[in-house]
Enzyme design. Structure first.
Site, PDB file in Angstrom:
ATOM      1  N   ASP A 175       0.814  -1.205   0.000  1.00  0.00           N
ATOM      2  CA  ASP A 175       0.000   0.000   0.000  1.00  0.00           C
ATOM      3  C   ASP A 175       0.857   1.268   0.000  1.00  0.00           C
ATOM      4  O   ASP A 175       0.484   2.280  -0.591  1.00  0.00           O
ATOM      5  CB  ASP A 175      -0.930   0.008   1.220  1.00  0.00           C
ATOM      6  CG  ASP A 175      -2.059  -1.011   1.090  1.00  0.00           C
ATOM      7  OD1 ASP A 175      -2.243  -1.548  -0.018  1.00  0.00           O
ATOM      8  OD2 ASP A 175      -2.752  -1.259   2.094  1.00  0.00           O
ATOM      9  N   SER A 199      -6.376   2.649  13.509  1.00  0.00           N
ATOM     10  CA  SER A 199      -5.571   2.218  14.648  1.00  0.00           C
ATOM     11  C   SER A 199      -5.742   3.136  15.852  1.00  0.00           C
ATOM     12  O   SER A 199      -5.425   2.750  16.979  1.00  0.00           O
ATOM     13  CB  SER A 199      -4.088   2.147  14.249  1.00  0.00           C
ATOM     14  OG  SER A 199      -3.554   3.443  14.036  1.00  0.00           O
TER      15      SER A 199
END
Length: 291
Positions: free
Chosen positions: A73, A192
């Site tokens: 990514d 996160s």
């Protein structure tokens, strides 16, 4: 058709897959070009068999029909910077780990190239963030696919980020930092830090604090038509800001605001792919050792 290949980190064990990709592209009549970073990677791995053209001028990317990002990514985020406002469709070949954006596995190379050649794909538009400031930062590449982040430096004390939506005061975040994420970026750093997942087609942005001092402060979703501006305070005069993986240090005198960019990132979506499938696979939804 012309295709550009872009990659940042190529390991020797990846080379057979790269050779297969070249073989399939040649088979379907693609003209192959490579970016300078990927050319260096190929040479470092002792390439003596692969034939291609080097993209020597950044403007040449506008002549490409596709760009294939080879990596994870992070490589695809860098590919978005390479393409910029040219909006060339990007296909992510995943030789990394997570693969939320680079969704084509190496065992599907032949299938993926065939689909590109036959036009058997869709183009998915992903919104970008645009950073506005009173200083030139990031060499003019002031856009991001995932997120814009304000962060304290090193081990310094928490900072206060006064945040405004379209000029109206929202909140003063006393925290380690603050994230503004796109729907695409909602699966990254924002997630996160407790931020929500947002489907790619949603017309929204999410503001997520990083380790806030007040535990009742939560992420908030706002319209992507909004302009979000900031004033930063702290015990030191230096702070960190980032656009995706690119970071720089600024002082509190720098004026910052973000809003949706005028252009977008175009990602190639192959048949039988869906965002929900990726969520289940990458986040192990429904996985239980007892089953």
């Amino acid at each position: 058709m012309k295709v550009a290949l872009h990659g940042l980190a190529l390991k020797p064990e990846n080379f057979p897959k790269i050779e297969l990709l070249f073989k399939e592209l040649v088979k379907y009549g693609f003209e192959i070009f490579v970016t300078d970073p990927f050319d260096r990677q190929l040479k470092m791995n002792g390439n003596k068999v692969l034939s291609y053209w080097l993209l020597e001028n950044p403007e040449e990317i506008g002549e490409m029909d596709f760009l294939i990002s080879i990596g994870g990514d992070g490589t695809l985020l860098d590919a978005v910077c390479v393409v910029g406002d040219k909006e060339i469709p990007i296909l992510g070949l995943n030789i990394g780990r997570m693969g939320f954006l680079a969704t084509v596995a190496t065992d599907r190379i032949s299938e993926a190239v065939k689909m590109l050649a036959e036009g058997n794909y869709q183009i998915e538009s992903r919104s970008l963030l645009s950073l506005n400031c009173n200083r030139k930062l990031f060499n003019g590449l002031n856009f991001a696919l995932n997120e814009f982040t304000i962060h304290k430096r090193d081990t310094s004390s928490m900072i206060t980020v006064h945040t405004y939506i379209d000029g109206k005061y929202l909140n003063s975040y006393w925290a380690d930092g603050l994230i503004v994420a796109t729907p695409t970026g909602s699966t990254g750093y924002s997630l996160s830090c407790g931020g929500p997942l947002i489907t790619p087609e949603a017309k929204s942005l999410v503001i997520t604090p990083v380790s806030p001092h007040n535990l009742n402060v939560r992420p908030i979703i706002v319209s992507d038509d909004s302009e979000i501006s900031f004033k930063i305070e702290g015990r030191t005069d230096k702070f960190m800001i980032s656009l995706d993986s690119r970071s720089t240090s600024i002082s509190s005198e720098v004026e910052l605001s973000v809003k949706k960019e005028k252009f977008s990132a175009k990602l190639v979506k192959l048949p039988h792919y869906h965002f929900f499938d990726t969520l289940r696979q990458k986040l192990n939804w429904g996985y239980d050792m007892r089953n």
